[in-house]
Design an enzyme around this catalytic site. Structure first.
Site, PDB file in Angstrom:
ATOM      1  N   PHE A  52       0.820  -1.205   0.000  1.00  0.00           N
ATOM      2  CA  PHE A  52       0.000   0.000   0.000  1.00  0.00           C
ATOM      3  C   PHE A  52       0.861   1.266   0.000  1.00  0.00           C
ATOM      4  CE2 PHE A  52      -2.868   3.190   1.728  1.00  0.00           C
ATOM      5  CZ  PHE A  52      -4.072   2.899   1.100  1.00  0.00           C
ATOM      6  N   GLU A  53       2.017   1.204   0.641  1.00  0.00           N
ATOM      7  CA  GLU A  53       2.887   2.374   0.780  1.00  0.00           C
ATOM      8  C   GLU A  53       3.791   2.628  -0.430  1.00  0.00           C
ATOM      9  OE1 GLU A  53       1.113   1.270   4.357  1.00  0.00           O
ATOM     10  OE2 GLU A  53       2.556  -0.013   3.323  1.00  0.00           O
ATOM     11  N   CYS A  77       4.398  -8.485  -2.455  1.00  0.00           N
ATOM     12  CA  CYS A  77       3.627  -9.719  -2.565  1.00  0.00           C
ATOM     13  C   CYS A  77       2.421  -9.603  -1.636  1.00  0.00           C
ATOM     14  CB  CYS A  77       4.471 -10.930  -2.197  1.00  0.00           C
ATOM     15  SG  CYS A  77       3.566 -12.482  -2.282  1.00  0.00           S
ATOM     16  N   VAL A  78       1.246  -9.648  -2.233  1.00  0.00           N
ATOM     17  CA  VAL A  78       0.010  -9.595  -1.456  1.00  0.00           C
ATOM     18  C   VAL A  78      -0.634 -10.972  -1.550  1.00  0.00           C
ATOM     19  CG1 VAL A  78      -2.157  -8.365  -1.061  1.00  0.00           C
ATOM     20  CG2 VAL A  78      -0.222  -7.165  -2.113  1.00  0.00           C
ATOM     21  N   ASP A  82      -8.447 -14.198   4.564  1.00  0.00           N
ATOM     22  CA  ASP A  82      -9.866 -14.485   4.787  1.00  0.00           C
ATOM     23  C   ASP A  82     -10.744 -13.242   4.779  1.00  0.00           C
ATOM     24  OD1 ASP A  82      -9.250 -17.178   5.071  1.00  0.00           O
ATOM     25  OD2 ASP A  82      -8.924 -16.973   7.239  1.00  0.00           O
ATOM     26  N   THR A  83     -10.149 -12.072   4.578  1.00  0.00           N
ATOM     27  CA  THR A  83     -10.918 -10.824   4.601  1.00  0.00           C
ATOM     28  C   THR A  83     -10.762 -10.104   3.263  1.00  0.00           C
ATOM     29  OG1 THR A  83      -9.093  -9.452   5.384  1.00  0.00           O
ATOM     30  CG2 THR A  83     -10.387 -10.617   7.071  1.00  0.00           C
ATOM     31  N   HIS A  85      -9.325  -7.444   2.713  1.00  0.00           N
ATOM     32  CA  HIS A  85      -8.097  -6.650   2.738  1.00  0.00           C
ATOM     33  C   HIS A  85      -7.291  -6.834   1.452  1.00  0.00           C
ATOM     34  CE1 HIS A  85      -3.829  -5.935   3.990  1.00  0.00           C
ATOM     35  NE2 HIS A  85      -4.386  -4.856   4.501  1.00  0.00           N
ATOM     36  N   PHE A 110       5.482  -2.529 -12.407  1.00  0.00           N
ATOM     37  CA  PHE A 110       4.637  -3.287 -11.489  1.00  0.00           C
ATOM     38  C   PHE A 110       5.224  -4.674 -11.280  1.00  0.00           C
ATOM     39  CE2 PHE A 110       0.946  -5.778 -10.215  1.00  0.00           C
ATOM     40  CZ  PHE A 110       0.281  -4.914  -9.358  1.00  0.00           C
ATOM     41  N   ARG A 124       6.373 -18.077  -8.951  1.00  0.00           N
ATOM     42  CA  ARG A 124       6.673 -16.841  -9.673  1.00  0.00           C
ATOM     43  C   ARG A 124       8.011 -16.221  -9.249  1.00  0.00           C
ATOM     44  NH1 ARG A 124       1.746 -18.302  -9.589  1.00  0.00           N
ATOM     45  NH2 ARG A 124       0.285 -17.712 -11.235  1.00  0.00           N
TER      46      ARG A 124
END
Length: 151
Positions: A52-53, A77-78, A82-83, A85, A110, A124
């Site tokens: 995010f930053e 890496c995101v 379970d949410t 987010h 990116f 990856r």
């Protein structure tokens, strides 16, 4: 493939990477650095807490830097949880990097993995889906070369 890429001799790239998921990001960064070093490109790394930053860090670096880089490479890496987010972070970082590419005079590449599992991340970073860190560096070099000598 880096065949035919022409770079300025003083080409400089800034890698902006996250603290989160450090083991995966270490692999992305190692692949990225390897490509840049093979091409003789100077680089530095800026560490941020999470994906995010990244857009903010790139924008502020550009505004404050005495020596302007020829490109930024965003590495993160995101992992889906379970949410919701995951969805918010992925959209925010994607939109942020798009905005940077439309507002800064240099590319922001990116190199963010958006995956459901650690296994997908591993695939990856040198697995069956290649190495996204290496690919991000090659993309940066191609974008730098694309406008080398252009008005």
């Amino acid at each position: 493939d880096t065949t035919g890429i022409r770079l300025p001799k003083d080409a400089f790239v800034v890698i902006v990477r996250t603290e989160w998921n450090a083991a995966t990001i270490d692999k992305l960064e190692a692949g990225c650095r390897e490509v840049l070093e093979q091409q003789g490109v100077q680089h530095s790394t800026l560490l941020v807490p999470g994906a995010f930053e990244i857009p903010f860090a790139i924008k502020r670096y550009w505004e404050k830097a005495a020596v302007k880089p020829a490109a930024f490479i965003a590495l993160g890496c995101v992992l889906r949880g379970d949410t919701p987010h995951f969805d918010y972070v992925c959209k925010a970082v994607t939109d942020g990097i798009v905005q940077l590419n439309l507002s800064l005079p240099v590319p922001s590449i990116f190199g963010i993995l958006t995956v459901d599992t650690q296994e997908q991340a591993d695939e990856r970073t040198g697995g069956k889906h290649g190495h996204k860190g290496e690919e991000a560096a090659i993309t940066a070099l191609k974008m730098i070369s694309l406008f080398e000598g252009a008005v």
